[in-house]
Enzyme design. Structure first.
Site, PDB file in Angstrom:
ATOM      1  N   LYS A  22       9.656  -3.084  14.344  1.00 43.42           N
ATOM      2  CA  LYS A  22      10.218  -2.498  13.111  1.00 43.42           C
ATOM      3  C   LYS A  22      11.298  -1.489  13.440  1.00 43.42           C
ATOM      4  O   LYS A  22      12.377  -1.465  12.824  1.00 43.42           O
ATOM      5  CB  LYS A  22       9.114  -1.767  12.333  1.00 43.42           C
ATOM      6  CG  LYS A  22       8.233  -2.646  11.490  1.00 43.42           C
ATOM      7  CD  LYS A  22       7.383  -1.763  10.549  1.00 43.42           C
ATOM      8  CE  LYS A  22       6.113  -2.462  10.139  1.00 43.42           C
ATOM      9  NZ  LYS A  22       5.193  -1.612   9.381  1.00 43.42           N
TER      10      LYS A  22
ATOM     11  N   GLY B  37      -4.833  -3.911   5.480  1.00 42.34           N
ATOM     12  CA  GLY B  37      -4.218  -5.069   4.830  1.00 42.34           C
ATOM     13  C   GLY B  37      -5.001  -6.347   5.054  1.00 42.34           C
ATOM     14  O   GLY B  37      -5.281  -7.098   4.118  1.00 42.34           O
ATOM     15  N   ARG B  38      -5.394  -6.595   6.298  1.00 44.43           N
ATOM     16  CA  ARG B  38      -6.084  -7.853   6.618  1.00 44.43           C
ATOM     17  C   ARG B  38      -7.511  -7.876   6.099  1.00 44.43           C
ATOM     18  O   ARG B  38      -8.180  -8.898   6.182  1.00 44.43           O
ATOM     19  CB  ARG B  38      -6.037  -8.107   8.122  1.00 44.43           C
ATOM     20  CG  ARG B  38      -6.590  -6.987   8.987  1.00 44.43           C
ATOM     21  CD  ARG B  38      -6.165  -7.174  10.441  1.00 44.43           C
ATOM     22  NE  ARG B  38      -6.560  -6.080  11.320  1.00 44.43           N
ATOM     23  CZ  ARG B  38      -5.854  -4.967  11.518  1.00 44.43           C
ATOM     24  NH1 ARG B  38      -4.717  -4.774  10.863  1.00 44.43           N
ATOM     25  NH2 ARG B  38      -6.267  -4.046  12.350  1.00 44.43           N
TER      26      ARG B  38
ATOM     27  N   GLU C 165      10.175  -5.768   3.646  1.00 46.98           N
ATOM     28  CA  GLU C 165      10.203  -7.156   3.180  1.00 46.98           C
ATOM     29  C   GLU C 165       9.830  -7.243   1.706  1.00 46.98           C
ATOM     30  O   GLU C 165      10.465  -7.948   0.924  1.00 46.98           O
ATOM     31  CB  GLU C 165       9.179  -8.013   3.956  1.00 46.98           C
ATOM     32  CG  GLU C 165       9.618  -8.474   5.320  1.00 46.98           C
ATOM     33  CD  GLU C 165       9.169  -7.533   6.423  1.00 46.98           C
ATOM     34  OE1 GLU C 165       8.867  -6.345   6.116  1.00 46.98           O
ATOM     35  OE2 GLU C 165       9.117  -7.959   7.585  1.00 46.98           O
TER      36      GLU C 165
ATOM     37  N   HIS D   2      -6.196 -36.197  14.494  1.00 38.90           N
ATOM     38  CA  HIS D   2      -5.069 -37.081  14.787  1.00 38.90           C
ATOM     39  C   HIS D   2      -3.921 -36.292  15.392  1.00 38.90           C
ATOM     40  O   HIS D   2      -2.789 -36.751  15.384  1.00 38.90           O
ATOM     41  CB  HIS D   2      -4.611 -37.784  13.505  1.00 38.90           C
ATOM     42  CG  HIS D   2      -5.610 -38.768  12.996  1.00 38.90           C
ATOM     43  ND1 HIS D   2      -5.479 -40.118  13.165  1.00 38.90           N
ATOM     44  CD2 HIS D   2      -6.800 -38.584  12.365  1.00 38.90           C
ATOM     45  CE1 HIS D   2      -6.519 -40.732  12.646  1.00 38.90           C
ATOM     46  NE2 HIS D   2      -7.338 -39.826  12.141  1.00 38.90           N
TER      47      HIS D   2
ATOM     48  N   LYS E  19       0.836  -1.204   0.000  1.00 34.68           N
ATOM     49  CA  LYS E  19       0.000   0.000   0.000  1.00 34.68           C
ATOM     50  C   LYS E  19       0.867   1.249   0.000  1.00 34.68           C
ATOM     51  O   LYS E  19       0.673   2.166  -0.787  1.00 34.68           O
ATOM     52  CB  LYS E  19      -0.913  -0.007   1.224  1.00 34.68           C
ATOM     53  CG  LYS E  19      -1.868   1.164   1.279  1.00 34.68           C
ATOM     54  CD  LYS E  19      -3.134   0.855   2.069  1.00 34.68           C
ATOM     55  CE  LYS E  19      -2.848   0.466   3.510  1.00 34.68           C
ATOM     56  NZ  LYS E  19      -4.100   0.146   4.224  1.00 34.68           N
TER      57      LYS E  19
ATOM     58  N   GLU F 248      -4.888  -9.450  14.948  1.00 32.38           N
ATOM     59  CA  GLU F 248      -4.333  -8.127  14.648  1.00 32.38           C
ATOM     60  C   GLU F 248      -5.398  -7.040  14.842  1.00 32.38           C
ATOM     61  O   GLU F 248      -5.084  -5.902  15.171  1.00 32.38           O
ATOM     62  CB  GLU F 248      -3.776  -8.076  13.217  1.00 32.38           C
ATOM     63  CG  GLU F 248      -2.858  -6.880  12.990  1.00 32.38           C
ATOM     64  CD  GLU F 248      -2.114  -6.903  11.657  1.00 32.38           C
ATOM     65  OE1 GLU F 248      -2.605  -7.551  10.707  1.00 32.38           O
ATOM     66  OE2 GLU F 248      -1.044  -6.290  11.565  1.00 32.38           O
TER      67      GLU F 248
END
Lengths: 526, 526
Positions: free
Chosen positions: B502, B269-270, B218, B387, B212, B356
């Site tokens: 950060k 973002g999410r 990253e 399992h 954005k 978040e």
């Protein structure tokens, strides 16, 4: 003389609650913090250290934990286990997964067999088979080499081996040791098997059917799926399948398989990655030498777990700090955060290992316990998690203890320099930064930007993720979980909690239900 | 008139604590249980129902929850949100992800732009671009068609779109709608990008750079990785890359990209899977029509979330039951358990979405709150989880509320009959059985085989996982999380908790550290 006692009956456990709590943010600040990071470290095995500087402990707490470990006879119990005592009492079984990678104590004979020799024999048989596949001596019906191996198994036959395969795939490719691609079919969801079968070249695939009992419904169902696909391709299924099972299972001597390799009742599914269950698929994918190195790493970690000094036994210390966090500090969950994309499925394996072993409410004698036992375990690789659920970890209302894992070097070695640092340096900088951010926090007048700190974490630091360090990592967590089970006086090696669902599912399929179950069955069109 | 108040200041919240608790094992037994399953169900959208029969609620509890929902003005707040009020107060932003899939209320104008028109325009631009790629009108430097799309992004630019891609991959293949394979690069771990680049044919790959701000470290680092790979292959990077970003970012008008598609600060973002962030990669992979259906499903679920009657609004009801479990019953975690292999990464997306958004300790005015907020979210697909960690869920000392998801039909349709049932029937039988096993338990004299029951779960039952139901599922959880944030008086749309790490990581990379951080940096060879 070993005593199996509930945690809350131990004097040292009562004392532990009274030990002065550590102010983590303070302890990790300034020079004092620097000293902690230097000193609060235990070597796990060559190239792998466990650092607990950012945990809510100090020497007084560790001393109290050491006392509890002693009173609970944890290392003695481990000794009894590897010397062949019946530790899985509920099922009347020995617990022998350590023997798949080394002999820590006495010779263990069960059912008239030297079990170490038995596991080594299986490893050698697999090595021989894998070498022949790689050399083109064992081939498909058309005389062509196999290029893909597909593991069919669920639970421990899937999560551990899959996590290990993903952990070593790029390492093996980089080092010229990659032999065959591996795929995994586990879920009874028909779309799982169908998607894998659509994605591979079945004519050049060898399938490893993994079921100890030979009766796991999901696995047998998926075997049928695979056999149908082979038949539809005009292939002879028996030329494409091997079995990993127990010697007494219906699969053991069937003509339906090219070969059968054995494990036994003394290896629980979630502890089976170092047995034939992991051995077959990993030896086929990377070669038997790589699998042998993996076992070597696990053996080294096992050896270090026999140390009676909690400060020199990373698995024991990790276990004890976990007990302190769970029972004294009252934290209900633990996050596992590997800063390594190769370990993307390692948290899912640990989730099974830990939650299936110690998610129990009765002690090893079947008596209810009055304290909490195994926590919820979850995790995803960093730095991805940082852009996701770390928000809650930093600023949520609950404290979640963290277990970081980081490596100094990448596996592939390809890298770029952006803003004066490599990606590998950025990755490592992030994990270092997170530890300190969680521990120390940072005050801000804007409370929304305020970080309380005091959020505990440990980190396992390795040189590089390779077969040896991976084996050691795996064994470290197995031993940690074992020690915690001993503290809580649980049987960590059975899993009665999975039975009821199986029974009811069978009843649904037989249309022998009533009440709520009948209505749900109708709603789901069964 | 909307009031933003802390949960514990509301009279109905105080009342909720005094409502008589439900004995779930009893309530779900016999005919009474059957009636509950029939009645405790809400239609979410066509072919998708939310069933809460196995939750620890009854009509009295639901009435109390309805009162709380009313007093907290939850649907009014949603209305304010979709009509363009500044709900993300901390960052002074509107919250407009609902507008990417429909117009629920008034026209929303921000920065002089009709935002619905803006999002539709982006969707259309992407559709046009994707159609041209599929038609071979937009091609690589050699004039050849692109075969692979690679998303470069992290957090919300990765987890949501990746989960959606995996959810529809097999469906699209089965229905002849699969256009291009998609891959994802997210982690700053150099092995992530290197492994993806080694696995694809870069000459025929188109890369979607998603950031954005255009400054996510990253993502920019991984862009360099990709550009190096393209250059090394003798290719012109600008012929292989598109950007999804905001109009004000440095990427927006760069010649480095074939095209740029826009989102804005009003889409977190999410919450961005239905914006250009999910739109580009999904439209390229499956075609714009499939993406449009996905949006249609989301819009339908949004519409149903506007209903003021909690018994007819699945997202609201799910939210309120979650609040009851978290704040009144005191459960710290929630497991999401889709019985669908295609939803393998959906829990990881929900983990970000929920943790978040609501993993916060201060209210929307920056004042500390005196109650717990968002829970830990984790999960894996069933039957695999059965399992694995289900042992703890059934018999552990803590109760973990469960959210099942199941579909009557598989996506691919290939199936086998073993022991008189198909795999799909086995899959559905298992989820039905688990719900009842968790709720009702089963007494056994052997305490180790005893199941207390009383472990609550809900299930979303769908006809089939397709683009529409997937969109509705996604929106359901977004709306659930939004309503819970409203109850807790949080700002669910910022994420200040990710900032400190950060800042410290940058300091490490600049070698501007001391104390513990310096020693960790040294230990990690930075």
């Amino acid at each position: 003389m070993i005593n199996w006692k509930n945690t809350d009956t131990l004097a040292s456990y009562q004392e532990l609650a009274n030990v002065k709590r550590v102010n983590l943010a303070e302890a990790m600040s300034g020079e004092q913090g620097a000293e902690r990071v230097k000193n609060y470290s235990v070597s796990m095995t060559e190239g792998l250290d466990y650092n607990y500087a950012a945990k809510e402990v100090d020497d007084t707490v560790i001393d109290a934990l050491a006392k509890l470990a002693d009173e609970a006879q944890l290392v003695d119990k481990f000794e009894a286990l590897y010397n062949g005592e019946v530790i899985n009492t509920g099922e009347n079984r020995l617990v022998l997964h350590h023997l798949t990678r080394g002999q820590l104590g006495d010779k263990v004979v069960a059912d008239g067999v030297d079990k170490r020799a038995f596991y080594v024999e299986q490893q050698e048989k697999i090595a021989d088979f894998a070498n022949k596949v790689h050399a083109g001596e064992i081939v498909n019906g058309a005389g062509e080499k196999f290029t893909t191996v597909v593991q069919i198994g669920i639970g421990g036959s899937d999560l551990g081996p899959r996590a290990m395969y993903l952990a070593l795939e790029n390492w093996a490719k980089k080092n010229g040791l990659f032999k065959m691609e591996a795929k995994f079919i586990s879920n009874v969801d028909p779309d799982d098997a169908a998607a894998v079968l659509n994605a591979i070249d079945v004519a050049h695939s060898i399938f490893v059917l993994v079921s100890k009992s030979g009766t796991t419904l999901e696995t047998l169902t998926n075997e049928s799926f695979v056999k149908d696909a082979l038949k539809n391709a005009g292939l002879d299924a028996s030329k494409h399948m091997i079995a990993v099972t127990s010697e007494t299972s219906p699969l053991a001597k069937s003509d339906d398989y090219l070969a059968a390799f054995f494990m036994d009742d003394y290896i629980g599914g979630r502890y089976s990655s170092t047995s034939a269950v992991g051995g077959a698929v990993l030896s086929l994918a990377f070669g038997p030498e790589v699998f042998a190195q993996f076992l070597e790493g696990a053996a080294a970690a096992d050896k270090s777990a026999t140390n009676k000094d909690v400060r020199k036994n990373a698995a024991l210390l990790d276990a004890m700090i976990g007990v302190y966090e769970r029972n004294i500090l009252g934290y209900p969950a633990t996050a596992v955060l590997p800063y390594s994309q190769a370990l993307s499925r390692f948290p899912a394996h640990l989730q099974q290992l830990d939650m299936e072993s110690n998610g129990k409410s009765v002690n090893r004698f079947g008596e209810p316990v009055d304290y909490v036992t195994g926590p919820v375990i979850f995790g995803e690789p960093g730095t991805n998690g940082q852009h996701s659920f770390y928000q809650l970890l930093h600023q949520g209302t609950d404290i979640v203890p963290l277990q970081f894992i980081g490596f100094k070097n990448s596996q592939i070695g390809t890298d770029v320099v952006i803003q004066d640092s490599t990606s590998q340096q950025k990755l490592c900088a992030n994990v270092a930064a997170q530890i300190v951010a969680f521990a120390c926090g940072k005050s801000d007048e804007n409370r929304n930007k305020n970080f309380e700190g005091g959020r505990p974490s440990s980190i396992i630091i390795g040189e590089k993720l390779d077969p040896k360090t991976l084996g050691a990592l795996l064994a470290h967590y197995e031993n940690k979980v074992m020690f915690q089970g001993f503290v809580w006086n649980l049987n960590s090696f059975d899993q009665e909690g999975v039975q009821l669902g199986k029974v009811l599912a069978k009843r649904v399929l037989a249309h022998e239900t009533d009440g709520a179950l009948k209505v749900f069955s109708d709603l789901l069109n069964i």
